[in-house]
Enzyme design. Structure first.
Site, PDB file in Angstrom:
ATOM      1  N   LYS A  71      41.426  37.018  42.356  1.00  0.00           N
ATOM      2  CA  LYS A  71      41.229  37.450  43.742  1.00  0.00           C
ATOM      3  C   LYS A  71      40.558  36.368  44.589  1.00  0.00           C
ATOM      4  CE  LYS A  71      38.921  41.249  42.573  1.00  0.00           C
ATOM      5  NZ  LYS A  71      38.184  42.524  42.736  1.00  0.00           N
ATOM      6  N   LYS A  73      37.439  35.296  44.067  1.00  0.00           N
ATOM      7  CA  LYS A  73      36.014  35.628  44.180  1.00  0.00           C
ATOM      8  C   LYS A  73      35.241  35.047  43.005  1.00  0.00           C
ATOM      9  CE  LYS A  73      34.898  39.841  45.569  1.00  0.00           C
ATOM     10  NZ  LYS A  73      34.801  41.309  45.604  1.00  0.00           N
TER      11      LYS A  73
END
Length: 161
Positions: A71, A73
């Protein structure tokens, strides 16, 4: 259960998305939610607490470090620590790992979830799950987020350097 203070939401086909008695195992209602839960804070606790006001059982899926990398992150806290903090929260009945986007449908069925609950920042993103259960987007806790905490820490560290 007093639902007057809860925000209005809609579930399948526009019906009210409050927990429905008689669903789930032994008439208990189950909700599932997903997140990274980095720098575990009061906003996370309040989210879990509000979900438990509507449902009997709360399953929380914690994003793994590998899934967060997909993602884009990067967590401050490693998955094992985030998982243990979520699992230790008194509002959480079961913590599971979130490994990919596609597992949500499987998890809803496997855990007999009556509700899929996310913060309002995800509003509309998971409406396709309404074929399986109610989809509820709750307002975020004002003034606190892991992103804001990280920014504050970075700013404080930069000012002290």
């Amino acid at each position: 259960m007093d639902t007057a203070a809860l925000p209005p939401t809609t579930g399948r086909a526009g019906a009210p998305a409050l927990a429905r008695p008689g669903h789930g195992a032994l008439g208990r209602t189950t909700a599932i939610t997903y997140g990274t839960y980095d720098l575990f804070h009061i906003g996370h606790v309040r989210l879990f607490e509000r979900i438990k006001q509507r449902f009997d059982v709360l399953v929380v899926a914690v994003s793994t470090d590998e899934f967060n990398a997909i993602k884009g992150k990067k967590s401050v806290m490693p998955f094992v620590d985030r998982f243990e903090m979520v699992r230790a929260c008194r509002h959480v009945d079961l913590a599971i790992a979130e490994n990919d986007w596609a597992q949500k449908e499987h998890d809803i069925v496997a855990h007999g979830a009556d509700g899929f609950v996310m913060g309002s920042d995800w509003s509309g993103r998971f409406d396709h799950l309404r074929a399986l259960c109610d989809v509820i987007y709750l307002p975020r806790t004002e003034g606190v987020s892991s992103t804001e905490l990280k920014q504050c820490i970075r700013a404080t560290a930069a000012a002290g350097a």
